[in-house]
Design an enzyme around this catalytic site. Structure first.
Site, PDB file in Angstrom:
ATOM      1  N   SER A  31      -5.848   4.400 -13.774  1.00 35.16           N
ATOM      2  CA  SER A  31      -4.528   4.244 -14.340  1.00 35.16           C
ATOM      3  C   SER A  31      -4.664   5.334 -15.823  1.00 35.16           C
ATOM      4  CB  SER A  31      -3.720   2.916 -14.633  1.00 35.16           C
ATOM      5  OG  SER A  31      -4.083   2.248 -14.068  1.00 35.16           O
ATOM      6  N   ARG A  53       6.273   0.956   0.246  1.00 33.71           N
ATOM      7  CA  ARG A  53       6.438   0.436  -0.896  1.00 33.71           C
ATOM      8  C   ARG A  53       7.374   0.872  -1.795  1.00 33.71           C
ATOM      9  NH1 ARG A  53       0.765   1.130  -4.012  1.00 33.71           N
ATOM     10  NH2 ARG A  53       1.677  -0.732  -5.557  1.00 33.71           N
ATOM     11  N   SER A  60       7.813  -3.389 -10.397  1.00 32.40           N
ATOM     12  CA  SER A  60       6.912  -3.201 -10.862  1.00 32.40           C
ATOM     13  C   SER A  60       7.789  -1.930 -12.058  1.00 32.40           C
ATOM     14  CB  SER A  60       6.947  -1.901  -9.605  1.00 32.40           C
ATOM     15  OG  SER A  60       5.428  -0.928 -10.302  1.00 32.40           O
ATOM     16  N   ASP A  65      -3.302  -7.903 -11.419  1.00 29.53           N
ATOM     17  CA  ASP A  65      -3.972  -7.156 -10.267  1.00 29.53           C
ATOM     18  C   ASP A  65      -5.394  -8.419  -9.896  1.00 29.53           C
ATOM     19  OD1 ASP A  65      -2.596  -5.122  -9.749  1.00 29.53           O
ATOM     20  OD2 ASP A  65      -3.633  -3.694 -10.825  1.00 29.53           O
ATOM     21  N   HIS A 119       2.341  -5.067  -3.258  1.00 28.27           N
ATOM     22  CA  HIS A 119       1.220  -3.843  -3.965  1.00 28.27           C
ATOM     23  C   HIS A 119      -0.085  -3.454  -2.197  1.00 28.27           C
ATOM     24  CE1 HIS A 119       0.463  -5.688  -8.219  1.00 28.27           C
ATOM     25  NE2 HIS A 119       1.275  -4.238  -7.870  1.00 28.27           N
ATOM     26  N   ARG A 159       0.271  -9.382  -0.771  1.00 31.01           N
ATOM     27  CA  ARG A 159      -1.316 -10.009  -1.455  1.00 31.01           C
ATOM     28  C   ARG A 159      -1.637 -11.169  -1.272  1.00 31.01           C
ATOM     29  NH1 ARG A 159      -3.309  -5.247  -6.555  1.00 31.01           N
ATOM     30  NH2 ARG A 159      -3.836  -4.397  -4.719  1.00 31.01           N
ATOM     31  N   LYS A 188      -9.944   3.377  -2.834  1.00 33.23           N
ATOM     32  CA  LYS A 188      -8.847   3.394  -3.817  1.00 33.23           C
ATOM     33  C   LYS A 188      -9.272   3.163  -5.172  1.00 33.23           C
ATOM     34  CE  LYS A 188      -3.703   2.529  -3.610  1.00 33.23           C
ATOM     35  NZ  LYS A 188      -3.725   2.224  -5.086  1.00 33.23           N
TER      36      LYS A 188
HETATM   37  O1  S3P Z   1       0.656   1.727 -14.425  1.00 28.82           O
HETATM   38  C1  S3P Z   1      -0.627   1.471 -13.977  1.00 28.82           C
HETATM   39  O2  S3P Z   1      -1.195   1.876 -13.557  1.00 28.82           O
HETATM   40  C2  S3P Z   1      -0.315   0.306 -12.747  1.00 28.82           C
HETATM   41  C3  S3P Z   1       0.466  -0.553 -13.438  1.00 28.82           C
HETATM   42  C4  S3P Z   1       0.682  -2.133 -12.011  1.00 28.82           C
HETATM   43  O3  S3P Z   1       1.134  -1.736 -11.076  1.00 28.82           O
HETATM   44  P1  S3P Z   1       2.733  -3.126 -11.039  1.00 28.82           P
HETATM   45  O4  S3P Z   1       3.038  -2.554 -12.537  1.00 28.82           O
HETATM   46  O5  S3P Z   1       3.556  -1.990  -9.561  1.00 28.82           O
HETATM   47  O6  S3P Z   1       2.044  -3.984 -10.911  1.00 28.82           O
HETATM   48  C5  S3P Z   1      -0.527  -2.226 -11.509  1.00 28.82           C
HETATM   49  O7  S3P Z   1      -0.907  -3.069 -10.622  1.00 28.82           O
HETATM   50  C6  S3P Z   1      -1.605  -0.850 -11.576  1.00 28.82           C
HETATM   51  O8  S3P Z   1      -2.841  -1.476 -10.337  1.00 28.82           O
HETATM   52  C7  S3P Z   1      -1.136   0.232 -12.057  1.00 28.82           C
HETATM   53  C1  PEP Z   2      -1.338  -2.640  -7.761  1.00 31.10           C
HETATM   54  C2  PEP Z   2      -1.828  -1.386  -6.953  1.00 31.10           C
HETATM   55  O1  PEP Z   2      -3.048   0.008  -7.676  1.00 31.10           O
HETATM   56  P1  PEP Z   2      -1.197   1.462  -7.580  1.00 31.10           P
HETATM   57  O2  PEP Z   2      -1.602   2.030  -8.976  1.00 31.10           O
HETATM   58  O3  PEP Z   2      -1.142   1.534  -5.980  1.00 31.10           O
HETATM   59  O4  PEP Z   2      -0.030   0.082  -7.471  1.00 31.10           O
HETATM   60  C3  PEP Z   2      -3.984  -2.101  -7.676  1.00 31.10           C
HETATM   61  O5  PEP Z   2      -4.445  -1.191  -8.342  1.00 31.10           O
HETATM   62  O6  PEP Z   2      -4.106  -2.993  -7.147  1.00 31.10           O
END
Ligand code: S3P
Ligand code: PEP
EC number: 2.5.1.19
Length: 446
Positions: A41, A140, A185, A330, A357, A361, A427
């Site tokens: 992230s 997605r 999201s 997560d 996701h 899940r 990943k």
């Molecule tokens: O902005 C980010 O880096 C993330 C936001 C989240 O996604 P969502 O807001 O789609 O749930 C999280 O689940 C993902 O692993 C990373």
């Molecule tokens: C939701 C996830 O990843 P993404 O950044 O692909 O949304 C995750 O890492 O659990």
């Protein structure tokens, strides 16, 4: 434009593929002090902003994983020069004028790349690109981001259906007011915000409904500020004003991944061992740094430092609780798997969005627990797990790294959990199973 693309998100940074892995409990309780690698992230936000900045940025604490590979790959295809040496990436910013103004880009399975790159392309003065992703990422959602970019004058169009592939033309964004959904999201909002300083005038963004995992929006704003953006917002990130201005190069140390840390801390809770993660602490901006609160509610002892987290398990996990995991969803699967070993049912709420996701899940958790003899009920926004004695069996993660990493926790107590396609962990953490092995968990590859 004809597209030839890999069907999955596995990158050259993933280890050689194995068809399955079988885990067995460690001979002794795990007592370990460890570090975890960098957060995707932080990495993917910082890479995209460093690429758009004026000047050269150095990003430390970088992890080579599938998601960071595809982000770097897309930026290089746009003509950005970026070199990785050890854990440091050096990025020569192009000021938002992408040197390669036409072509195909591939996001792998990275939600961050699919949601953060379109704004950076639309905000450029010119160009035309097609952004695609793995089959998983194609399924997605993206529409709220596409609509919001269009409201700001962006030229973005789904090639077929509503998600990837996406055709994006440069041409710039005008400022103004825009509303966006946050209930599926938080990345839609983050993607809009990352592009907003490049608009011609101030952008005011309002969240029109609920906002899942708001802490990730906090991370977005923190990284934007680090690269020179001027931003004001309310406490819940529901109304944010972004002023126009350039991104400026900045050296940045990326936070270590609190989501990855959670699996090792959960392993201590489940196995009756003790684990200290020495590079993720209570001062982290990541929501999953608060996952230790859930482990504590399940009976583990937790010590929180600004820069470390420690969990000691008693070997007994307390159930009989309901947890709203919306702020850190997560880790919803981690709770679901630990619940199989608890002394009473555990219900997780607030996570309807995790059905969109990397896999559905909630359904995948329930099906895999069922295959191991544990009853789990699905709810529209969560699940209830009724604990029992998990039996040896095969888990199908559906190419979802968090399913694989969460089910690996059963190795704390259950011999013979076999996980198909374990390479999906690359990943976010290609070395996950090797690390488990070094901690004493039996890891047998096929
Ligand atoms: O902005 C980010 O880096 C993330 C936001 C989240 O996604 P969502 O807001 O789609 O749930 C999280 O689940 C993902 O692993 C990373
Ligand atoms: C939701 C996830 O990843 P993404 O950044 O692909 O949304 C995750 O890492 O659990």
């Amino acid at each position: 434009m004809a597209l030839s693309r890999p069907r999955d998100g596995h990158s050259p940074w993933a280890p050689a593929r194995r068809s399955a892995i079988t885990l067995s409990p460690p001979a002794h309780p795990i007592h370990a002090e460890l570090t975890v690698p960098g957060s995707k992230s932080f990495a993917n936000r910082a890479l995209i902003l460093a690429a758009q900045a004026e000047g050269t940025s150095q990003l430390g604490g970088f992890l080579r994983s599938d998601d960071t590979y595809w982000c770097l790959d897309a930026l290089r295809r746009l003509g950005v020069r970026a070199e990785v040496e050890g854990e440091t990436v050096t990025v020569e910013g192009c000021g938002g004028r992408w040197p390669v103004a036409r072509g195909s880009l591939f996001a792998g399975s990275a939600g961050t790349v699919a949601r953060f790159l379109p704004g950076a392309l639309a905000a450029a003065p010119g160009g035309e690109w097609v952004l695609d992703g793995s089959d998983q990422l194609r399924s997605r959602p993206l529409e709220p981001l596409v609509q919001a970019l269009r409201t700001l004058g962006g030229h973005v169009e789904a090639v077929e259906g509503g998600g990837l592939p996406l055709r994006v033309w440069g041409g710039g964004l005008r400022g103004g007011r825009v509303s966006i959904s946050g209930k599926v999201s938080s990345q839609f909002l983050s993607g809009l915000l990352l592009a907003a300083p490049k608009a011609d005038a101030s952008v005011t963004v309002e969240v029109e409904d609920d906002l899942v995992q708001p802490a990730y929006v906090g991370i977005t704003l923190a990284v934007m500020r680090r690269f020179g953006a001027r931003v004001e917002h309310d406490a819940g990130f529901r109304r944010i004003e972004v002023h126009p201005g350039p991104y400026r190069a900045a050296d940045h140390v990326l936070e270590a991944d609190a989501s990855t840390a959670s699996y090792f801390l959960a392993l201590a809770a489940a196995s009756g061992g003790r684990v200290r993660v020495t590079n993720v602490g209570a001062a982290s901006l990541q929501p999953d740094a608060r996952f230790v609160d859930v482990l504590e509610a399940m009976g583990a002892r937790v010590i929180r430092g600004d820069a470390f987290l420690e969990v000691a398990g008693s070997g007994h996990l307390r159930g009989g609780l309901t947890v709203d995991m919306k702020p850190m969803s997560d880790q919803a699967l981690t709770v679901g798997v630990l619940a199989a070993l608890a002394d009473g049912p555990v219900t997780v709420t607030g996570v309807a969005h995790i059905r969109q996701h990397e896999s559905d899940r909630i359904a995948v958790l329930a099906a895999n627990l069922g295959a191991l003899g544990i009853r789990a009920e699905e709810h529209p926004d969560g699940f209830t797990v009724h604990p029992g004695e998990p039996r040896p069996g095969t888990v199908d993660p559906h190419d979802d790294h968090r399913v694989a990493m969460a089910f690996a926790l059963l190795a704390a107590r259950v011999p013979g959990v076999r996980i198909l396609g374990p390479g999906c962990v690359s990943k976010t953490y290609p070395g996950f199973f090797e690390k488990l092995g070094r901690l004493g968990v039996g890891v047998q590859s096929e």
